[in-house]
Scaffold this active site. Structure first.
Site, mmCIF file in Angstrom:
data_model
loop_
_atom_site.group_PDB
_atom_site.id
_atom_site.type_symbol
_atom_site.label_atom_id
_atom_site.label_comp_id
_atom_site.label_asym_id
_atom_site.label_seq_id
_atom_site.Cartn_x
_atom_site.Cartn_y
_atom_site.Cartn_z
ATOM 1 N N HIS A 264 0.835 -1.205 0.000
ATOM 2 C CA HIS A 264 0.000 0.000 0.000
ATOM 3 C C HIS A 264 0.874 1.262 0.000
ATOM 4 O O HIS A 264 0.727 2.141 -0.848
ATOM 5 C CB HIS A 264 -0.910 -0.026 1.237
ATOM 6 C CG HIS A 264 -1.836 1.142 1.358
ATOM 7 N ND1 HIS A 264 -3.150 1.097 0.975
ATOM 8 C CD2 HIS A 264 -1.635 2.409 1.815
ATOM 9 C CE1 HIS A 264 -3.723 2.272 1.180
ATOM 10 N NE2 HIS A 264 -2.823 3.096 1.700
ATOM 11 N N GLU A 265 1.790 1.340 0.954
ATOM 12 C CA GLU A 265 2.633 2.540 1.061
ATOM 13 C C GLU A 265 3.569 2.662 -0.148
ATOM 14 O O GLU A 265 3.878 3.769 -0.589
ATOM 15 C CB GLU A 265 3.421 2.531 2.373
ATOM 16 C CG GLU A 265 2.553 2.509 3.650
ATOM 17 C CD GLU A 265 1.479 3.596 3.699
ATOM 18 O OE1 GLU A 265 1.685 4.676 3.101
ATOM 19 O OE2 GLU A 265 0.424 3.354 4.319
ATOM 20 N N HIS A 268 1.692 4.501 -2.777
ATOM 21 C CA HIS A 268 1.759 5.952 -2.545
ATOM 22 C C HIS A 268 3.117 6.493 -2.999
ATOM 23 O O HIS A 268 3.213 7.535 -3.645
ATOM 24 C CB HIS A 268 1.607 6.263 -1.051
ATOM 25 C CG HIS A 268 0.197 6.215 -0.540
ATOM 26 N ND1 HIS A 268 -0.796 7.017 -1.043
ATOM 27 C CD2 HIS A 268 -0.377 5.501 0.465
ATOM 28 C CE1 HIS A 268 -1.930 6.784 -0.371
ATOM 29 N NE2 HIS A 268 -1.706 5.864 0.545
ATOM 30 N N GLU A 294 -4.751 7.815 -2.790
ATOM 31 C CA GLU A 294 -5.246 6.547 -2.258
ATOM 32 C C GLU A 294 -5.537 5.557 -3.391
ATOM 33 O O GLU A 294 -5.431 4.345 -3.209
ATOM 34 C CB GLU A 294 -6.494 6.815 -1.406
ATOM 35 C CG GLU A 294 -6.844 5.734 -0.424
ATOM 36 C CD GLU A 294 -5.771 5.455 0.621
ATOM 37 O OE1 GLU A 294 -4.868 6.310 0.826
ATOM 38 O OE2 GLU A 294 -5.826 4.370 1.226
HETATM 39 ZN ZN ZN Z 1 -3.131 5.171 1.938
#
Ligand code: ZN
Length: 502
Positions: A264-265, A268, A294
């Site tokens: 997830h990170e 980003h 997101e």
């Molecule tokens: Zn996030």
């Protein structure tokens, strides 16, 4: 453009550098700072934030912007100068609208409420913080008032996170999404639940981190322009386009936490790493909205990281990393475990299907609180009733209800949550468009070839930074405005197969 433009850039770079210094101190605070540093760190951050605000609201900067605007407007509106001046004007205008006294008063209030929330939540004592939360609602309305006139009192607060997005549009979008998700969750949870025992064994931390980092690197997270450290609440932060860091947390008894937080990170971080290098040290060198950000994290975490295609190609490597734990666990069992859908209480632990319902509930309550339709004192019961209606579960405590998220206790009420659901919708719409451009994307993902997807995202989404709005990027990249259809189609196809829905 001329020397005045260079002077403008130099001033904007100074503002950028003060923000980067504050971000670095915040990263340190969340990773390595000893407890003894807390009080001084709070003061240091307040100083840097004030200096950054002063830089942005300096009348000399406004004068420079006025001087370069006519020339910038003569250029192609897609040019660097035109985009930079437009975005910088917007930032200066926004910062100048809010009186310094309000900024200081809100910072003090926010610090006090956050401190009380850290004690009230474990004690399940909502009454202890309700008056302070009511004050937050009042201050949030005051903040919105700085941007009057507006269509809805939530609009200026939403605009902080997702520029250009309005409450009216979100209400329509979310009502449609909720109407489809509630029956889908009902159908899925009526089927036998997935068994997650294979994820809940003993997995040494170092091996978990090594595997997760290897996958993030394979996705395209550039370790030469970033690093990974441990923290309590994973986040991504950026000090320059050459230094974009991620953080994660790892639990010995849960294989999925560190792995999916890292993916997830990394999603980003890849967004920030792939912004046009020409934007460095300007306000253009950032993700364009929280929702769009997101979408990138969710795309890599879910559309790729929780897909069957990905694990067909990578489960063998995971089994090799944990032979004693997963050697005898079939791929199908593992795939079902990482995609379990359940009626749960906690947003941050929610699966792909229920997640947006948790978000829409919060968005609706923010609107009702700001409109005065819902009193803070009535929030706990309203929360329980809505959880029962949407997710079929009723929290036994407010700690697991309206006190669970930090957002309202460390910031405004309004604009705090919609980005998460917007990100889900956008992630599916982007993935669909990438699939149209590369019909063999699932095969590439299975084969561990992530370059085509990463380059498609880089060229269509990442490179633009703040030079284009989220709406512009979605429209240009996918050929249509944001809609719920791609996300709902994605969920129905994936979970229909997983749970044998008709
Ligand atoms: Zn996030």
């Amino acid at each position: 453009m001329d020397a005045t433009f260079d002077e403008l850039r130099a001033r904007l770079a100074e503002h950028n550098d003060l923000q980067a210094a504050a971000a670095l101190l915040r990263w340190d605070q969340a990773t390595y700072m000893p407890e003894g540093g807390a009080a001084a760190r709070g003061r240091q951050l307040a100083t840097l934030d004030r200096l950054a605000h002063d830089k942005l609201t300096d009348p000399a900067l406004a004068r420079l912007l006025d001087r370069v605007t006519p020339a910038a407007e003569r250029e192609d509106e897609a040019s660097f100068a035109a985009r930079l001046v437009r975005v910088a004007r917007r930032d200066v205008e926004r910062a100048s609208r809010v009186p310094g006294a309000f900024v200081a008063a809100f910072a003090a209030h926010r610090a006090e409420l956050y401190e009380r929330w850290t004690k009230a939540r474990p004690a399940n004592d909502f009454a202890a913080i309700a008056p302070l939360l009511a004050r937050t609602v009042e201050l949030s309305r005051q903040y919105a008032g700085c941007f009057a006139p507006y269509d809805h009192v939530a609009d200026p607060l939403i605009d902080l996170m997702d520029p250009g997005v309005r409450a009216a549009g979100l209400r329509a979008l979310f009502a449609e999404l909720r109407a489809q998700l509630v029956p889908l969750v009902e159908a899925i949870t009526a089927a036998p639940p997935a068994d997650v025992a294979c994820l809940r064994q003993d997995f040494p931390e170092a091996d978990q981190l090594a595997f997760a980092t290897a996958i993030a690197t394979k996705f395209g997270y550039d370790g030469a322009r970033g690093r990974q450290d441990l923290t309590h609440h994973p986040f991504m932060t950026k000090f320059s386009l050459g230094d974009v860091r991620i953080t994660t947390r790892v639990y010995r008894d849960d294989l999925s936490a560190a792995l999916f937080a890292t993916l997830h990170e990394a999603g980003h971080a890849m967004y920030e790493q792939n912004i046009d290098p020409a934007f460095e040290a300007t306000p253009l060198a950032e993700g364009t909205s929280a929702g769009l950000h997101e979408s990138q994290s969710r795309l890599w975490e879910n559309q790729v990281g929780r897909s069957l295609a990905f694990w067909r190609g990578h489960y063998g490597a995971l089994q090799a990393a944990f032979p004693a734990q997963l050697g005898d666990v079939p791929l199908d069992t593992f795939y079902r475990a990482i995609n379990r859908v359940q009626r749960s209480l906690i947003r941050t632990a929610a699966d792909e299907v229920t997640y947006s319902l948790h978000v829409i509930l919060r968005f609706d309550f923010e609107v009702d609180l700001l409109e005065g339709k819902l009193a803070v004192a009535d929030l706990p019961e309203a929360w329980r009733a809505r959880m029962q209606a949407d997710l079929g579960v009723r929290p036994a405590t407010d700690a697991d209800g309206c006190m669970q998220d930090v957002h309202w206790y460390d910031g405004f009420v309004g604009g705090a949550f919609q980005s998460y659901a917007l990100g889900n919708l956008m992630s599916a719409q982007f993935f669909d468009a990438a699939l149209r451009a590369h019909p063999d994307l699932p095969d590439q993902i299975e084969a561990g070839e992530f370059g085509p997807l990463r380059r498609w995202l880089g060229a269509n989404v990442h490179v633009h930074g703040r030079a284009r709005s989220a709406d512009e990027i979605v429209l240009a990249a996918t050929g249509r405005p944001l809609s719920t259809a791609p996300y709902l189609d994605y969920l129905r196809a994936k979970y229909g197969a997983l749970y044998a829905l008709r």
